[in-house]
Design a protein around this motif. Structure first.
Motif, PDB file in Angstrom:
ATOM      1  N   ARG A 144      30.791 -16.588 -37.561  1.00 14.00           N
ATOM      2  CA  ARG A 144      30.625 -15.518 -38.542  1.00 14.00           C
ATOM      3  C   ARG A 144      30.832 -14.158 -37.899  1.00 14.00           C
ATOM      4  N   LEU A 153      24.550 -16.376 -35.629  1.00 13.36           N
ATOM      5  CA  LEU A 153      25.602 -16.336 -36.646  1.00 13.36           C
ATOM      6  C   LEU A 153      26.984 -16.231 -36.011  1.00 13.36           C
ATOM      7  N   ARG A 154      27.087 -15.447 -34.943  1.00 18.50           N
ATOM      8  CA  ARG A 154      28.382 -15.323 -34.259  1.00 18.50           C
ATOM      9  C   ARG A 154      28.808 -16.650 -33.642  1.00 18.50           C
ATOM     10  N   HIS A 203      33.777  -7.044 -41.951  1.00 20.96           N
ATOM     11  CA  HIS A 203      32.573  -7.728 -41.495  1.00 20.96           C
ATOM     12  C   HIS A 203      31.967  -8.495 -42.660  1.00 20.96           C
ATOM     13  N   VAL A 259      29.627 -10.458 -37.531  1.00 23.28           N
ATOM     14  CA  VAL A 259      28.325  -9.800 -37.663  1.00 23.28           C
ATOM     15  C   VAL A 259      28.379  -8.444 -36.972  1.00 23.28           C
ATOM     16  N   VAL A 297      23.531  -6.552 -39.979  1.00 23.69           N
ATOM     17  CA  VAL A 297      22.089  -6.679 -39.770  1.00 23.69           C
ATOM     18  C   VAL A 297      21.463  -5.292 -39.790  1.00 23.69           C
ATOM     19  N   ALA A 327      21.933 -12.307 -34.944  1.00 21.01           N
ATOM     20  CA  ALA A 327      23.347 -11.932 -34.831  1.00 21.01           C
ATOM     21  C   ALA A 327      24.074 -12.898 -33.901  1.00 21.01           C
ATOM     22  N   PHE A 385      28.665  -9.952 -42.322  1.00 20.03           N
ATOM     23  CA  PHE A 385      27.238  -9.658 -42.250  1.00 20.03           C
ATOM     24  C   PHE A 385      26.998  -8.347 -41.517  1.00 20.03           C
TER      25      PHE A 385
END
Length: 120
Positions: free
Chosen positions: A55, A50-51, A28, A57, A32, A47, A30
């Motif tokens: 990314r 970013l996804r 992973h 997450v 949170v 989240a 990131f």
């Protein structure tokens, strides 16, 4: 009683092929870390955003103490922790914490827009 799980060679070949294609990514980037009722909706939104940029997450909404969530982030192999508490949510910021060291700043507060621009 015990339980078992097996992937088999064919399944392993499929998973490794998907990793090679970039469809499945190990680890992973990131994690949170979230605490407080006001922070949860913002954590979910962050989240998701970013996804949508591709990314990886992981999100912890367990209401565990921050220390436990940081341990989970470390076990997950996260590079970055995004810390959201009620005070960050009210201010519209997130604390970006580098979990793996290196030349980047160890910790900094960013607006959500700045964070998304940086990692877009």
């Amino acid at each position: 009683a015990g339980g078992g799980w097996a992937l088999g060679l064919e399944g392993l070949e499929i998973v490794l092929g998907l990793v090679a294609l970039g469809w499945v990514v190990a680890g992973h980037v990131f994690f949170v870390v979230c605490g407080g009722y006001g922070a949860e909706p913002l954590a979910l939104q962050l989240a998701r955003q970013l996804r949508l940029t591709g990314r990886r997450v992981e999100l912890d909404l367990s209401a565990s103490a921050f220390g436990k969530q940081f341990k989970r982030a470390d076990r997950a192999g996260a590079r970055w922790a995004l810390v959201l508490g009620d005070s960050e949510a009210e201010a519209g910021v997130v604390t970006l914490k580098n979990l793996r060291g290196g030349p980047e700043a160890v910790e900094e507060r960013l607006s959500l827009e700045e964070l998304l621009k940086r990692f877009a």
